[in-house]
Design an enzyme around this catalytic site. Structure first.
Site, mmCIF file in Angstrom:
data_model
loop_
_atom_site.group_PDB
_atom_site.id
_atom_site.type_symbol
_atom_site.label_atom_id
_atom_site.label_comp_id
_atom_site.label_asym_id
_atom_site.label_seq_id
_atom_site.Cartn_x
_atom_site.Cartn_y
_atom_site.Cartn_z
ATOM 1 C CD GLU A 50 1.442 28.631 23.703
ATOM 2 O OE1 GLU A 50 0.931 27.204 23.204
ATOM 3 O OE2 GLU A 50 0.669 29.520 24.479
ATOM 4 N N PRO A 51 7.484 26.570 24.307
ATOM 5 C CG PRO A 51 9.625 26.617 24.581
ATOM 6 C CD PRO A 51 8.137 27.570 24.395
ATOM 7 N NE ARG A 108 7.024 16.670 21.523
ATOM 8 C CZ ARG A 108 6.556 15.411 21.293
ATOM 9 N NH1 ARG A 108 7.233 14.005 21.762
ATOM 10 N NH2 ARG A 108 5.297 15.606 21.193
ATOM 11 N NE ARG A 157 6.060 10.964 23.429
ATOM 12 C CZ ARG A 157 6.588 10.623 21.945
ATOM 13 N NH1 ARG A 157 7.444 9.976 22.844
ATOM 14 N NH2 ARG A 157 5.838 11.179 21.108
ATOM 15 C CE1 TYR A 203 -0.035 10.318 21.892
ATOM 16 C CE2 TYR A 203 1.361 10.242 23.238
ATOM 17 C CZ TYR A 203 0.696 11.145 22.432
ATOM 18 O OH TYR A 203 -0.260 11.636 23.620
ATOM 19 C CB CYS A 229 -2.737 -8.312 31.836
ATOM 20 S SG CYS A 229 -1.603 -9.119 32.795
ATOM 21 C CE1 TYR A 282 3.247 17.182 26.278
ATOM 22 C CE2 TYR A 282 5.079 16.652 25.165
ATOM 23 C CZ TYR A 282 4.410 17.724 25.833
ATOM 24 O OH TYR A 282 3.870 18.912 25.628
#
Ligand code: LLP
Length: 421
Positions: free
Chosen positions: A275-276, A278, A314, A318, A346, A375
């Site tokens: 299930e790739p 990225r 992202r 992360y 802001c 993502y």
């Protein structure tokens, strides 16, 4: 490798200069390359050649209809995690028989819709979910093909927010309890247990955790077969990482990953699914933004862009690194200076990079975030009433807007003022 290269001093997506797209759709925008998506899918096809396999693209990484159609035309299956993603995959022309349904909290309505519409399998993550699925299936006199997701308690050595295979994570059933749960599943009406599922995390840059997890799955396959279960399919999840910074050590290649799959589970005679997400969509996309201001601060300079954390979350979420490059190729020997690269939202969290060395950049210039195809758009929001960024797909010298930027009216008209106001 991707298809975003400088040509004649300008960054191109395949054969299209990015300023041409910027002039047509405005900034910011996401831009995807068909050739790169295709190339990445084919790398996995090659990596698993010789095995009975299906590559189920993780829809969550980039779920635009046009991207799903590219994948479907290449023969991909799809991994979905919600009723909405199931509907998207079907709308893009993917038959139910090529869709696997993952996720820790499937509702009965989602189960019913997938069962009625056709599904390859449910990747079930808990006993209550098994019981719910059994009830939903029997009420319709249907049988649900099921793999059970096991949690192998393996450290994926990735960011804590995207590691899923440790005992303390919410995902799957503890592998130590697998025999018990498979026995329960086999006794439930409407449930057809066909295999095992595992997914240990995302952006893995090392093969050892995959090897450890798949070895445990292979052992479990033998054990469950000895218990009388016809284990004939293994879903090995996604997670192979991509190089986010060009000058860093590159993560392992799909071919090397395929070797691990073959070495660990290749002898079992099972159908293999992966299930790739990225690795297929990540480096097939850019986020292109305009520089609004170059601002001198206290001991630092800021590049203020027209893209913000709501468009690409992202870095804020992360601490992710994305290469940020000028669309106009820097002159050879250009002087690089450090900039904090930020958006207009802001919040101080709206920072894409700190002290990032950049060649001379001026207001009005275009910059591109690399590795933004996965993502990126899917995690965007309209915080600060900033319209969702449009998406553009390039194919050789053509480009098409595959999701238009909403107008302010589109956004405002989604709200309703109650009659008493
Ligand atoms: N299968 C399952 C069950 C998953 O949960 C995921 C990702 C995948 C496959 C695809 O993993 P990939 O090949 O893309 O690594 N938003 C985060 C990543 C979240 C990943 C969630 N699950 C990020 O931006 O890094």
């Amino acid at each position: 490798m991707d298809h975003f290269l400088y040509r004649d001093g300008v960054l191109h997506a395949e054969d299209v200069p990015l300023p041409e797209i910027a002039a047509a759709v405005g900034t910011p925008f996401y831009c995807y390359s068909t050739a790169t998506l295709t190339r990445h899918f084919r790398l996995f096809e090659e990596a698993l050649s010789g095995l009975d396999h299906m590559i189920c693209y993780a829809v969550k990484s980039n779920s635009n209809q046009a991207v799903l159609r590219v994948m479907a035309e290449l023969g991909a299956g799809m991994d979905v995690v919600s009723g909405g993603e199931y509907a998207r995959a079907r709308a893009a022309g993917v038959p139910g028989a090529r869709i696997v349904f993952s996720g820790v909290g499937k509702t009965r309505a989602e189960m019913a819709r997938a069962l009625e519409g056709g599904i390859r399998q449910f990747n079930v993550e808990s006993e209550p979910e098994l019981i719910a699925l059994s009830e939903v299936a029997t009420a319709r006199q249907l049988s649900a093909p099921v793999t059970i997701r096991v949690n192998p308690d393996v450290d994926a050595r990735t960011h804590a927010k995207i590691a899923t295979g440790k005992a303390e994570n919410k995902f799957g059933i503890p592998i130590a309890r697998a025999r018990e749960v498979y026995a329960e599943a086999a006794a439930l009406p409407g449930i057809d247990v066909i295999g095992i599922d595992v997914h240990i995390g995302s952006q893995l840059t090392d093969l050892a955790p995959f090897e450890a997890a798949y070895t445990k799955v292979a052992e479990l396959t033998e054990t469950l077969r000895a218990d009388g279960h016809a284990i004939r399919r293994l879903d090995l999840g996604g997670g192979l990482g991509i190089p986010y910074a060009r000058d860093n050590n590159a993560p392992p290649l799909p071919l090397e990953y395929g070797e691990v799959v073959k070495r660990t589970v290749g002898h079992l005679g099972c159908e293999i699914e992966i299930e790739p997400g990225r690795l297929i969509s990540g480096n097939a996309g850019l986020l292109v933004a305009g520089v609004i201001y170059v601002k001198s601060g206290e001991g630092r300079d800021f590049l203020i862009l027209d893209a913000a954390m709501n468009d690409l979350i992202r870095p804020a979420m992360y601490d992710a690194w994305h290469d940020i490059v000028p669309v106009e190729e820097p002159a050879a020997g250009a002087d690089y200076a450090p900039y904090d690269i930020v958006g207009p939202v802001c919040e101080t969290g709206d920072t894409f990079a700190r002290a990032r060395p950049m060649p001379p950049v001026a207001a009005g210039d275009l910059v591109a975030f690399r590795s933004a195809g996965a993502y990126g758009a899917v995690m965007a929001s309209e915080y600060n009433t900033r319209p969702l960024v449009p998406e553009v797909l390039v194919h050789e010298d053509q480009f098409a807007v595959i999701r238009a930027r909403p107008s302010f009216d589109d956004i405002i008209n989604r709200d309703t003022i109650p009659s008493w106001l």
